[in-house]
Structures are given as C-alpha cells and as structure tokens.
Design an enzyme around this catalytic site. Structure first.
Site, short mmCIF file in Angstrom:
data_model
loop_
_atom_site.label_atom_id
_atom_site.label_comp_id
_atom_site.label_asym_id
_atom_site.label_seq_id
_atom_site.Cartn_x
_atom_site.Cartn_y
_atom_site.Cartn_z
CE LYS A 1 -4.75 5.06 7.71
NZ LYS A 1 -4.99 5.90 8.88
CD GLU B 1 -2.62 10.97 9.20
OE1 GLU B 1 -1.70 10.15 9.01
OE2 GLU B 1 -2.73 12.04 8.57
NE ARG C 1 1.82 -2.43 7.19
CZ ARG C 1 1.42 -1.23 7.65
NH1 ARG C 1 2.13 -0.61 8.56
NH2 ARG C 1 0.35 -0.66 7.18
P1 ATP Z 1 -1.77 2.42 6.45
O1 ATP Z 1 -0.39 1.86 6.29
O2 ATP Z 1 -2.86 1.48 6.15
O3 ATP Z 1 -1.97 3.71 5.75
P2 ATP Z 1 -1.24 3.73 8.89
O4 ATP Z 1 -0.18 3.12 9.69
O5 ATP Z 1 -0.88 4.95 8.15
O6 ATP Z 1 -1.92 2.64 7.99
P3 ATP Z 1 -2.62 4.72 11.14
O7 ATP Z 1 -3.94 5.36 11.18
O8 ATP Z 1 -1.44 5.55 11.43
O9 ATP Z 1 -2.50 4.06 9.72
O10 ATP Z 1 -2.60 3.40 12.02
C1 ATP Z 1 -3.02 3.35 13.35
C2 ATP Z 1 -2.34 2.20 14.02
O11 ATP Z 1 -2.65 0.98 13.35
C3 ATP Z 1 -0.84 2.34 14.01
O12 ATP Z 1 -0.35 2.01 15.28
C4 ATP Z 1 -0.39 1.37 12.96
O13 ATP Z 1 0.86 0.89 13.24
C5 ATP Z 1 -1.47 0.29 13.05
N1 ATP Z 1 -1.59 -0.42 11.78
C6 ATP Z 1 -1.84 0.11 10.56
N2 ATP Z 1 -1.81 -0.84 9.62
C7 ATP Z 1 -1.57 -2.01 10.25
C8 ATP Z 1 -1.43 -3.37 9.83
N3 ATP Z 1 -1.52 -3.72 8.54
N4 ATP Z 1 -1.17 -4.31 10.76
C9 ATP Z 1 -1.07 -3.97 12.06
N5 ATP Z 1 -1.19 -2.72 12.52
C10 ATP Z 1 -1.43 -1.74 11.64
MG MG Z 2 0.42 5.99 10.27
#
Ligand code: ATP
Ligand code: MG
Length: 565
Positions: free
Chosen positions: A273, A37, A263
């Site tokens: 984020k 995102e 994760r």
């Molecule tokens: P955050 O939890 O940091 O806000 P998010 O999941 O909201 O991250 P996205 O932009 O939706 O952020 O993430 C894009 C992809 O990266 C998704 O498939 C998510 O599952 C993966 N992702 C995010 N954080 C991690 C992590 N710590 N380890 C592995 N994959 C991750």
């Molecule tokens: Mg997300």
C-alpha cells in the site's frame, strides 16, 4: 493446477481447521476475520486473504468478520473504509452484520492496559523514540533496560491516566509491555503498546490522544470477537509470541490461534500500500482506480471479473513459503471466464476504408452474427453490411510476403459473418503515397462468409460498415513496470525507476459496430481478434464511448504450461 470441479481446495490451513474440528478445540466453531487497515485501497494481495478467510467461513459454515484495524488516525480515512467495503462486496463476499472496528474497542483496550500495569507487566517510558531504538539492541546484541522500567505501579497508573488526559505532547512518553529486553526475539523486548498522538480519528474524533499499537490491538480484537483462527501473512510469524503473551496475561474471552501464510507476490506488479500510495500521490497513475493499478477498484474499472479473481485465488493456493506468481496466470483466468461470457463483436481499432466496387451503392443488408459460439444461449444479432466498410489497417499490405493471409492485391479473404472479398486495387494519396482506400469486389455467392463451391480462404477479417460505425476511444494497457520484479533496481534508485513509460496506449478514432452505441459502463465484450474490452465507467458518457482492454487474446501462459507439462 488441476483443481477438481466442486472439490474444496486443500491447504495447510484447512488441515489445521479440520484437526481442530476433530479435537473440538474450538467446539467445532470456525471464526475468521479479514482485518484491513483503512489506509489505502485493497489490492489483489488482499483478495487472496479475503478469499481465504471468507472462503473458510463459507466452507465450514462459520463466520468471517470484516474488521477495520483503525489504530493509526494519521493515515486512515473514511474514503478507504468505504472503498474496502465496496471491494469486498464486489469480490462476492458478505460480512452481514459482522463489521467491526478496532476503534470500538479503545475503552476495553485501555482497561486491559491498566490491568497490565497493575500486574507489573507494563510501564510508562520517558525515553524518546531514538533512545528506545538504541536501548533495544540488535539481532546479535541484547537490549538494555530503560531507566524508567522499574517505576512503581502507582506512578505508572498516574502517568498513563495523564497520557490519556492529554497532559503530554506527542512522542514524550509511551506505554511498554514489560517482557524481556534480552529476548532473542526483538518483538519481545518490551514492545511499545501505546503512544501519544494528538490526532483526529475518523471515527472516535478527538476522544483519544493515546492510541494502541497494532500488535497489542490485533490479538485482543481477535479475542473479543471470539475468532478461532487468526490468519495473517508471514511477516507476522515473529510477532506470534507477542500475540500469545498479551492474550496469556489478560482475562480475554478466548485465545485465537495465529496462523501465517505466504503473501501474494505477482510479476510486474507492486503490492504494497505504501508503494501504491506513492504511485497515486506522485501522480504516476490516475488515482487508486486507474485501470493499470493492481487495486481491486482499478481491476474492476479495467473490466476484470470477480469470478476470474476468485478463480485465480483458488488456483494459486495457500502455502507457507514465499513465492512469486506469474501475472499470466491471472490473465489466463480472465480469458477462461470472459471466453465463456463476453459477447463477440467487431471493432476496428486502426481503420482503413474498403470500397466494394460491385456492391450496389446505397444498399444495406442485415447479416446474422453469432454472439458467442461458446454460449448457445447468447443467441445472435443483426449487423449492417454496405458498400463501404472499415478494416484494420494492418490487415492490408500492398506488397505482401507469401505467407500473408490477409488482404493484399489479388488476394481473397473472408469478411467475418459477411462475404468473401478480393482486393482489386488501392487509392493512394498522391502526395505521400499513403494508401487511403482499398478497393475490392465481393462474391455474392458467399453470403454469411461461406463459399458454395468449397473454395477456401485462409484469412478472416473483422470489419464495420462505415456509415453505421460508432466512434470509440480504446485504451490498451501494458504492465505498469518493465521488470518482473519492480523492486529490482540499481543502487540509489527505487521501484519508480522501473515504471513502464508505455503502460497505456490511447487509440482514438476507432470504429465499432453500431450495436455498441448503447453499451453501458462495465459491459464486457470480446472484440474479435483484439481481446477483451470493457466500457470505461469513468470516461464514457452518452456521447463518448471509451473501452479499456482487459486482456489480449493471446494465451501465452496456457501454451507455456502445455509445453512444460
Ligand atoms: P501492504 O503490505 O500492502 O501495505 P498490509 O498488510 O499493510 O498491506 P492490511 O490492510 O493490514 O495491509 O492487510 C489486511 C490483510 O490483508 C492482512 O491480513 C494482510 O496480511 C493481508 N494482506 C495484505 N497484503 C497481502 C498480500 N500481498 N497477500 C496476501 N495477503 C495480504
Ligand atoms: Mg498491515
């Protein structure tokens, strides 16, 4: 550990893909996607997901799409879209023509929502957000049906069309899937699939004032892109029934399989984020690319290499159970990579002057210095030696204990690449007693740093010639947080209370070898005995050299592993 050179990493996701290929479930195709995102910068956790998704595509000769999951116009920005692309490329992956935006599907998503309404599987609800929450029930109690749940298809179609037309204010109505308010899975209790938001979208502008929710959008986007394996993190496990439900109700071109993995969590690091945004907005750091940030742009500026990050992602593997990775593993990967590649130079971070009394005044000789003993191809360079040099202040002690092998009155040490020197006396500030200069004599028969008579010295010091030294600023970093788990806080406090007040130490007046005068942004070096350093790409200019320490030389992680294993 113990990754075999050249062998493909094996993990449960690869086993699923292998099995699907055997059974021809997707006709042998492998199509993944990385779906960020654009509401922040990518961090090392995202790197794990990028390496996994793009790595599968690479190893199975499939495809990996870069898809921006841009359904929330309020938090998303073009700046983030651009930084994400830069970071994915920097990590070493290429989406080719396969860049997509969920917002490109808004019309199709809307049509599918109309289809759900027609099938009696979605309805417009006038309850407000708080009421919806109340009606939803809890983990132990079933929810209640909304009084608007049984609206006729005609009324729903009319209201949804008018929602789109902008007739209603934000929050006044939503479109919900009609599933089961008594489901033990709260995600299935008539989840909201559209909400009203009169907000400007970074790509669709003001074309829309209704925006689809993540759970509804994600599965359809996957299907429209013919994804085979939709890989996401564990918190979406409970959302999988909804993912499948949506796709089962609609005439989508295919039904991808959602697979969840754990994760990445790292010690001394926050990887959310939302929290990283707070660090930036509240100015605890200097923006998203601050060298202390776990963002890919911060790591890039700090001097981390994409090779080391990819190696780290291979080593941590992919599992189904949550765990916390020791940040020392990342440092280990950095050292492994930099040890092989970074040129070794001399830099004195806290200089004290040494005068070599028996060296002719005004004489300068050029000495040969090997660039990297790990890499014969790196060759050697010439460095100037003269009567006055700088050494590290901590490499001299006036009253040294017995086991002190560095410079002290009467002691002999090696100056790297140069000569043996013996300390004869010191010059002090008469007022403060502080040592201003260390005086030595050198042995001309030890040129290159080796004695002819087999005489051994225990200490080898780095140095630079005072007349030739180049000034530099050096920034040393420590963890951004003082706790292994930054979220480990007392009642009423948050992760910010664990911020490390000493996460950066700025050293000015450092003296580096003259060859570094022409060092350019992002170049990496090993400063002998001090660690690996990178020219700062933001604050360095032709007149001012600034180095970030990437990582110290100390290899505590590998030592621990050896002890344990
Ligand atoms: P955050 O939890 O940091 O806000 P998010 O999941 O909201 O991250 P996205 O932009 O939706 O952020 O993430 C894009 C992809 O990266 C998704 O498939 C998510 O599952 C993966 N992702 C995010 N954080 C991690 C992590 N710590 N380890 C592995 N994959 C991750
Ligand atoms: Mg997300």
């Amino acid at each position: 550990m113990g990754k075999e050179e050249g062998a493909l990493p094996s993990n449960f996701i690869r086993s699923i893909v292998d099995e699907d290929n055997r059974s021809q479930k997707h006709g042998g195709r492998v199509a993944t996607r990385f779906p960020p995102e654009p509401n922040g910068y990518l961090h090392i956790g995202h790197a794990k997901s990028i390496c996994l998704n793009f790595g599968l595509a690479r190893d199975y000769e499939g495809t990996c799409n870069l898809r921006f999951d841009d359904t929330n116009p309020v938090t998303e920005e073009v700046e983030y879209v651009e930084s994400i692309q830069e970071d994915v490329r920097w990590l070493g992956f290429d989406w080719g023509e396969r860049r997509f935006f969920a917002s490109d599907y808004f019309e199709q998503l809307y049509d599918y929502a109309v289809e759900l309404i027609r099938k009696g599987l979605a309805y417009v609800d006038d309850l407000n957000a708080e009421q919806i929450r109340e009606y939803r029930g809890t983990l132990t109690q079933p929810g209640k049906n909304s009084p608007f749940r049984d609206r006729s298809v005609e009324e729903n179609l009319d209201l949804f069309q008018r929602m789109r037309a902008g007739e209603f204010p934000d929050g006044s109505r939503v479109l919900r899937a009609k599933i089961d308010m008594a489901s033990p899975n709260i995600n299935m209790r008539d989840p909201t699939i559209y909400r009203i938001k009169h907000a400007h979208h970074h790509r669709t502008g003001d074309a829309w004032c209704v925006y689809p929710m993540y759970d509804y959008t994600h599965c359809i986007s996957d299907a429209l892109e013919h994804i085979t394996h939709s890989i996401c993190t564990l918190e979406f496990e409970d959302h999988r029934p909804l993912y499948d439900w949506v796709l089962d109700q609609l005439p989508v071109p295919c039904h991808p399989q959602q697979i969840e993995f754990a994760r990445l969590n790292l010690t001394y690091t926050v990887l959310s984020k939302r929290k990283l945004l707070r660090l930036v907005m509240e100015k605890h750091v200097n923006g998203w690319s601050d060298p202390r940030m776990p963002t890919l742009s911060g790591m890039r500026r700090r001097g981390y290499t994409p090779e080391a990050i990819r190696d780290f992602c291979d080593r941590i593997g992919v599992a189904k159970a949550d765990s916390i990775v020791d940040i020392e593993l990342l440092n280990f990967c950095l050292r492994e990579d930099l040890n092989r590649r970074a040129l070794r130079v001399m830099a004195v971070l806290d200089p004290i002057k040494v005068v070599i009394e028996n060296y002719p005044e005004g004489q300068v000789e050029m000495l040969d210095a090997e660039n990297n003993p790990e890499d014969p191809a790196a060759g050697s360079r010439q460095i100037p030696f003269s009567r006055e040099i700088y050494i590290e202040r901590e490499d001299f002690m006036e009253e040294a204990p017995k086991k002190y092998f560095r410079l002290a009155p009467g002691k002999e040490v090696r100056l790297k690449h140069a000569y043996y020197v013996t300390c004869t006396n010191v010059v002090k500030d008469p007022a403060t007693g502080q040592v201003l200069e260390v005086h030595c004599t050198y042995d001309p028969a030890t040129r290159g740093g080796w004695s002819q008579d087999g005489r051994k010295v225990k200490g080898t010091l780095h140095w630079v010639s005072t007349a030739h030294a180049v000034d530099a600023e050096v920034r040393l970093y420590d963890h951004l947080f003082t706790q292994e788990n930054p979220d480990d806080v007392e009642e009423g406090k948050d992760f910010l209370s664990n911020l490390n007040p000493d996460s950066v130490k700025v050293l000015t007046g450092c003296k580096v070898e003259p060859g570094l005068a022409s060092a350019t942004a992002q170049e990496r070096y090993q400063f002998l005995r001090q660690g690996y350093f990178c020219v700062d790409s933001v604050d360095s200019s032709s007149g001012a050299l600034v180095f970030n320490r990437i990582v110290a030389l100390k290899d505590s992680w590998a030592k621990e592993q050896r002890k344990a294993g």
